[in-house]
Design a protein around this motif. Structure first.
Motif, PDB file in Angstrom:
ATOM      1  N   ARG A   2      -7.968  -1.558 -13.492  1.00  0.00           N
ATOM      2  CA  ARG A   2      -8.030  -0.865 -12.214  1.00  0.00           C
ATOM      3  C   ARG A   2      -7.652  -1.835 -11.108  1.00  0.00           C
ATOM      4  NH1 ARG A   2      -8.593   4.481 -11.900  1.00  0.00           N
ATOM      5  NH2 ARG A   2      -9.595   4.182  -9.902  1.00  0.00           N
ATOM      6  N   ARG A   5      -8.387  -0.304  -4.416  1.00  0.00           N
ATOM      7  CA  ARG A   5      -7.846   0.822  -3.648  1.00  0.00           C
ATOM      8  C   ARG A   5      -6.856   0.341  -2.601  1.00  0.00           C
ATOM      9  NH1 ARG A   5      -9.609   6.041  -2.797  1.00  0.00           N
ATOM     10  NH2 ARG A   5      -8.950   7.003  -0.847  1.00  0.00           N
ATOM     11  N   ASN A 160      -0.877   5.975  -9.788  1.00  0.00           N
ATOM     12  CA  ASN A 160      -0.699   7.291  -9.199  1.00  0.00           C
ATOM     13  C   ASN A 160      -0.872   7.145  -7.687  1.00  0.00           C
ATOM     14  OD1 ASN A 160      -1.340   9.932  -8.090  1.00  0.00           O
ATOM     15  ND2 ASN A 160      -1.473  10.641 -10.208  1.00  0.00           N
ATOM     16  N   THR A 163      -3.602   9.726  -6.038  1.00  0.00           N
ATOM     17  CA  THR A 163      -5.024   9.588  -6.353  1.00  0.00           C
ATOM     18  C   THR A 163      -5.484   8.137  -6.381  1.00  0.00           C
ATOM     19  OG1 THR A 163      -4.637   9.444  -8.739  1.00  0.00           O
ATOM     20  CG2 THR A 163      -4.867  11.649  -7.795  1.00  0.00           C
ATOM     21  N   SER A 165      -5.355   6.224  -8.811  1.00  0.00           N
ATOM     22  CA  SER A 165      -5.777   5.815 -10.145  1.00  0.00           C
ATOM     23  C   SER A 165      -4.689   4.937 -10.754  1.00  0.00           C
ATOM     24  CB  SER A 165      -6.035   7.041 -11.031  1.00  0.00           C
ATOM     25  OG  SER A 165      -4.862   7.797 -11.189  1.00  0.00           O
ATOM     26  N   THR A 166      -5.094   3.985 -11.610  1.00  0.00           N
ATOM     27  CA  THR A 166      -4.169   3.040 -12.202  1.00  0.00           C
ATOM     28  C   THR A 166      -4.467   2.899 -13.684  1.00  0.00           C
ATOM     29  OG1 THR A 166      -5.606   1.134 -11.785  1.00  0.00           O
ATOM     30  CG2 THR A 166      -4.060   1.720 -10.034  1.00  0.00           C
ATOM     31  N   GLY A 167      -3.531   2.328 -14.418  1.00  0.00           N
ATOM     32  CA  GLY A 167      -3.773   2.113 -15.827  1.00  0.00           C
ATOM     33  C   GLY A 167      -2.707   1.254 -16.461  1.00  0.00           C
ATOM     34  N   THR A 190      -1.865   9.877 -16.441  1.00  0.00           N
ATOM     35  CA  THR A 190      -1.512   9.525 -15.071  1.00  0.00           C
ATOM     36  C   THR A 190      -2.108  10.471 -14.044  1.00  0.00           C
ATOM     37  OG1 THR A 190       0.517  10.802 -15.358  1.00  0.00           O
ATOM     38  CG2 THR A 190       0.658   8.423 -15.712  1.00  0.00           C
ATOM     39  N   GLY A 191      -2.408  11.716 -14.434  1.00  0.00           N
ATOM     40  CA  GLY A 191      -2.803  12.728 -13.474  1.00  0.00           C
ATOM     41  C   GLY A 191      -1.583  13.274 -12.748  1.00  0.00           C
TER      42      GLY A 191
END
Length: 222
Positions: A2, A5, A160, A163, A165-167, A190-191
């Motif tokens: 992660r 932000r 992403n 949102t 979000s990471t990965g 990923t969303g």
């Protein structure tokens, strides 16, 4: 993995409106000038500076960081839109921005050129497939023998931009092109939204280990 932000937001500033450059499914952008992009959809100096801040973070591996810097420079300089044609029955995909090369991968003095694509779900092919909100990544090393069963060296770092979000998604042997060339794939959660991805690492073939420079894509997951 992660990212913070604030770092993800920095990446978003640089790429959220640049996705059309590599997508084969998005129409030409009709950009509205702002602090972050100009009237042609190109990142402003402010945005370029923010993406360099993101790339300079110790959380981003140096090869991936260099790919981000190169990508934002490309976007800032051209703002072009395009991509390869699609077969009528093919799932919509986005090709990564540039091909990548592994020296002496096929043999002494024989180099392999590779390309990568991202296929947002829903799609059953290529393996392992993706449902809505997921993305399948495929990496093919041209001219090589078949992929070894055990992999673990090739990853996709993704963010992403809607949102934050990471990965990190590993690419493995899912029996695509079982006789060669070596082809790896993997599916990421990923969303939905705009995604920035960097693929980086190595491919194990039946007779060699080939390390490739990173390449970058941005695409929309609907």
């Amino acid at each position: 993995m992660r990212f913070s932000r604030s770092l993800a937001r920095a990446a978003a500033l640089a790429t959220a409106l640049c996705a059309g450059a590599t997508s084969v499914t998005l129409p030409a952008a009709h950009a509205q000038s702002s602090q972050y992009i100009d009237g042609l959809g190109r990142p402003t100096d402010y945005t370029v500076a923010r993406v360099h801040e993101f790339a300079d973070s110790p959380l981003v591996p140096e090869p991936a960081a260099n790919a981000l810097r190169t990508a934002v420079s490309f976007y800032a300089g051209t703002g072009e839109i395009g991509g390869p044609p699609l077969p009528d029955d093919a799932p919509p995909f986005t090709q990564f921005l540039w091909p990548t090369v592994s020296s002496n991968c096929i043999g002494p003095g024989l180099h392999s050129t590779a390309s990568a694509i991202a296929i947002p779900g829903p799609t059953r092919t290529p393996a392992p497939g993706a449902v809505p909100g997921q993305t399948t990544f495929v990496f093919t090393a041209l001219g090589t023998s078949a992929a070894a069963e055990q992999q673990g060296l090739m990853q996709v770092y993704w963010i992403n931009l809607n949102t934050f979000s990471t990965g990190v998604t590993s690419l493995d042997n899912n029996l695509i092109n079982p006789s060669g060339p070596a082809t790896l794939s993997g599916t990421a959660n990923t969303g939905h939204g705009q995604v920035l991805a960097v693929v980086n690492g190595g491919v194990r073939t039946t007779d060699n280990v080939c390390n490739f420079a990173p390449t970058v894509a941005t695409f929309s997951v609907r």
